[in-house]
Scaffold this active site. Structure first.
Site, PDB file in Angstrom:
ATOM      1  N   TRP A 141       0.812  -1.223   0.000  1.00 56.43           N
ATOM      2  CA  TRP A 141       0.000   0.000   0.000  1.00 56.43           C
ATOM      3  C   TRP A 141       0.840   1.265   0.000  1.00 56.43           C
ATOM      4  O   TRP A 141       0.333   2.351  -0.250  1.00 56.43           O
ATOM      5  CB  TRP A 141      -0.910   0.017   1.238  1.00 56.43           C
ATOM      6  CG  TRP A 141      -2.026  -0.986   1.226  1.00 56.43           C
ATOM      7  CD1 TRP A 141      -2.134  -2.100   0.421  1.00 56.43           C
ATOM      8  CD2 TRP A 141      -3.192  -0.984   2.059  1.00 56.43           C
ATOM      9  NE1 TRP A 141      -3.297  -2.780   0.713  1.00 56.43           N
ATOM     10  CE2 TRP A 141      -3.962  -2.112   1.715  1.00 56.43           C
ATOM     11  CE3 TRP A 141      -3.646  -0.141   3.064  1.00 56.43           C
ATOM     12  CZ2 TRP A 141      -5.172  -2.409   2.348  1.00 56.43           C
ATOM     13  CZ3 TRP A 141      -4.851  -0.437   3.692  1.00 56.43           C
ATOM     14  CH2 TRP A 141      -5.605  -1.561   3.331  1.00 56.43           C
ATOM     15  N   LYS A 142       2.095   1.151   0.382  1.00 57.01           N
ATOM     16  CA  LYS A 142       2.964   2.333   0.518  1.00 57.01           C
ATOM     17  C   LYS A 142       2.293   3.353   1.460  1.00 57.01           C
ATOM     18  O   LYS A 142       1.583   2.943   2.374  1.00 57.01           O
ATOM     19  CB  LYS A 142       3.297   2.911  -0.859  1.00 57.01           C
ATOM     20  CG  LYS A 142       3.812   1.809  -1.808  1.00 57.01           C
ATOM     21  CD  LYS A 142       4.406   2.329  -3.077  1.00 57.01           C
ATOM     22  CE  LYS A 142       4.888   1.139  -3.930  1.00 57.01           C
ATOM     23  NZ  LYS A 142       5.609   1.548  -5.130  1.00 57.01           N
ATOM     24  N   HIS A 178      12.710  -2.535   0.463  1.00 56.78           N
ATOM     25  CA  HIS A 178      12.028  -2.046  -0.741  1.00 56.78           C
ATOM     26  C   HIS A 178      12.874  -0.925  -1.365  1.00 56.78           C
ATOM     27  O   HIS A 178      13.514  -0.150  -0.653  1.00 56.78           O
ATOM     28  CB  HIS A 178      10.639  -1.522  -0.379  1.00 56.78           C
ATOM     29  CG  HIS A 178       9.824  -1.195  -1.598  1.00 56.78           C
ATOM     30  ND1 HIS A 178       9.957   0.018  -2.247  1.00 56.78           N
ATOM     31  CD2 HIS A 178       8.925  -1.913  -2.292  1.00 56.78           C
ATOM     32  CE1 HIS A 178       9.140   0.020  -3.301  1.00 56.78           C
ATOM     33  NE2 HIS A 178       8.509  -1.142  -3.346  1.00 56.78           N
ATOM     34  N   GLU A 205      12.185   1.863  -2.506  1.00 53.98           N
ATOM     35  CA  GLU A 205      11.902   3.224  -2.021  1.00 53.98           C
ATOM     36  C   GLU A 205      12.566   3.462  -0.666  1.00 53.98           C
ATOM     37  O   GLU A 205      13.001   4.580  -0.375  1.00 53.98           O
ATOM     38  CB  GLU A 205      10.380   3.453  -1.960  1.00 53.98           C
ATOM     39  CG  GLU A 205       9.807   3.624  -3.360  1.00 53.98           C
ATOM     40  CD  GLU A 205       8.365   3.173  -3.518  1.00 53.98           C
ATOM     41  OE1 GLU A 205       7.665   2.980  -2.519  1.00 53.98           O
ATOM     42  OE2 GLU A 205       7.947   2.987  -4.685  1.00 53.98           O
ATOM     43  N   GLU A 263      12.260  -6.828  -7.855  1.00 53.54           N
ATOM     44  CA  GLU A 263      11.593  -5.630  -8.342  1.00 53.54           C
ATOM     45  C   GLU A 263      12.599  -4.729  -9.044  1.00 53.54           C
ATOM     46  O   GLU A 263      13.316  -3.954  -8.381  1.00 53.54           O
ATOM     47  CB  GLU A 263      10.985  -4.855  -7.166  1.00 53.54           C
ATOM     48  CG  GLU A 263       9.925  -5.615  -6.410  1.00 53.54           C
ATOM     49  CD  GLU A 263       8.986  -4.655  -5.686  1.00 53.54           C
ATOM     50  OE1 GLU A 263       7.789  -4.699  -5.983  1.00 53.54           O
ATOM     51  OE2 GLU A 263       9.446  -3.847  -4.868  1.00 53.54           O
ATOM     52  N   GLY A 304       6.229   1.589 -10.401  1.00 54.66           N
ATOM     53  CA  GLY A 304       5.443   2.816 -10.475  1.00 54.66           C
ATOM     54  C   GLY A 304       5.539   3.547 -11.797  1.00 54.66           C
ATOM     55  O   GLY A 304       5.102   4.689 -11.905  1.00 54.66           O
ATOM     56  N   GLY A 351       1.997  -2.669  -6.296  1.00 54.02           N
ATOM     57  CA  GLY A 351       1.830  -1.346  -5.707  1.00 54.02           C
ATOM     58  C   GLY A 351       0.546  -0.694  -6.192  1.00 54.02           C
ATOM     59  O   GLY A 351      -0.541  -0.925  -5.664  1.00 54.02           O
ATOM     60  N   GLY A 352       0.674   0.109  -7.239  1.00 51.78           N
ATOM     61  CA  GLY A 352      -0.453   0.902  -7.740  1.00 51.78           C
ATOM     62  C   GLY A 352      -1.752   0.120  -7.912  1.00 51.78           C
ATOM     63  O   GLY A 352      -2.825   0.585  -7.512  1.00 51.78           O
TER      64      GLY A 352
HETATM   65  P1  PGA Z   1       4.023  -0.732  -8.584  1.00 51.92           P
HETATM   66  O1  PGA Z   1       4.830  -0.891  -7.207  1.00 51.92           O
HETATM   67  O2  PGA Z   1       3.174  -1.985  -8.730  1.00 51.92           O
HETATM   68  O3  PGA Z   1       3.207   0.500  -8.408  1.00 51.92           O
HETATM   69  O4  PGA Z   1       5.025  -0.640  -9.680  1.00 51.92           O
HETATM   70  C1  PGA Z   1       5.398  -2.114  -6.840  1.00 51.92           C
HETATM   71  C2  PGA Z   1       6.186  -1.959  -5.580  1.00 51.92           C
HETATM   72  O5  PGA Z   1       6.768  -0.874  -5.365  1.00 51.92           O
HETATM   73  O6  PGA Z   1       6.277  -2.885  -4.758  1.00 51.92           O
END
Ligand code: PGA
Length: 260
Positions: free
Chosen positions: A10-11, A96, A98, A168, A174, A235-236
């Site tokens: 979900w971030k 992750h 990020e 990833e 993203g 993610g999204g």
């Molecule tokens: P995303 O993110 O599906 O929006 O590309 C994946 C993630 O960061 O785990």
């Protein structure tokens, strides 16, 4: 046969109130998850409420997006393994991209976090992946190997058996430009080879390796048609209950059919 695992990252999205509404809607859309595992990772502030909403309905797994490696102490703003365990978390994302990019999580920290998670009975999902520049300059293999070996240093056999890896590619996260299975499958094989060196063939065979990076209900079937890909970190496309449910349903219905 490894059980497929679809995880929503979900971030920094959804309040506790929104999380509860999401779970109720997801439970309506996805009442049967026979044969796969589905996990969600609300922000820390929504874990308690989400856990409450999960008491009925299908057994979605509750996870967190990060943890600190110490159990407690003077670490302002941080959250520890025992705190997550107490809230009913079963797994936790570690490393992750990020976190690595914006919060300075280096390999030594991801290693401490993996070890802390295991110490407290939380299953870590260790995220690895190369940047576009690293891929373009032919460094994908060494980068993944470094992240894996450093991140898993000191993890024993039973520990490794509790780990999931998420591959990833940073450039696919993203961006709406998912990697192709042709790009990812060789990396998944390489990850399994390295795990074999670390923990032996049986551990490597049992370990799940997810793909993450712009996964959608439209492209998930492509990835899961390869036996090397055991699920997805999403993610999204996980933020809307209908989209996430659709994605999970594709995972339930699809079987690996392709060899690359
Ligand atoms: P995303 O993110 O599906 O929006 O590309 C994946 C993630 O960061 O785990």
């Amino acid at each position: 046969m490894r059980t497929r695992f679809i995880v929503g990252n979900w971030k920094m999205n959804k309040t506790a109130t929104e999380a509860v509404a999401f779970v109720h809607r997801l439970q309506q859309e996805l009442s049967d998850i026979e044969g796969i595992q589905v996990g969600i990772t609300p922000p820390f502030t929504a874990l308690q409420a989400t856990r409450g909403a999960l008491v009925s309905g299908p057994a979605f797994l509750l996870g967190a997006q990060n943890l600190h490696w110490e159990d407690k102490g003077a670490f302002t703003g941080e959250v520890s393994g025992p705190m997550l365990k107490d809230l009913g978390c079963e797994f936790v994302l570690v490393g992750h991209s990020e976190r690595r990019q914006y919060f300075g999580d280096q390999d030594t920290w991801t290693n401490r976090k993996v070890l802390a998670a295991l110490r407290h009975g939380l299953k870590p999902i260790l995220c690895v992946g190369e940047t576009l520049q690293e891929r373009d300059t032919g460094h994908t293999g060494p980068v993944i190997e470094r992240q894996l070996r450093a991140g898993l240093a000191g993890v024993d056999g039973p520990g490794l058996a509790a780990v999931t890896i998420a591959y990833e590619p940073v450039w696919a996260i993203g961006t709406g430009r998912a990697a192709t299975p042709q790009q990812t499958v060789p990396v998944h094989r390489e990850i399994r080879r390295i795990i074999g060196e670390l923990g032996g063939p049986a551990t490597a065979q049992g370990l799940r390796i997810l793909y993450g990076g712009s996964v959608t209900p439209q492209n998930i079937a492509d990835f899961l048609s390869f036996e090397e890909i055991d699920g997805a970190l999403v993610g999204g496309a996980c933020l809307d209950p209908l989209s996430f449910a659709t994605l999970a349903k594709v995972a339930i219905g699809s079987k690996p059919t392709t060899t690359s």
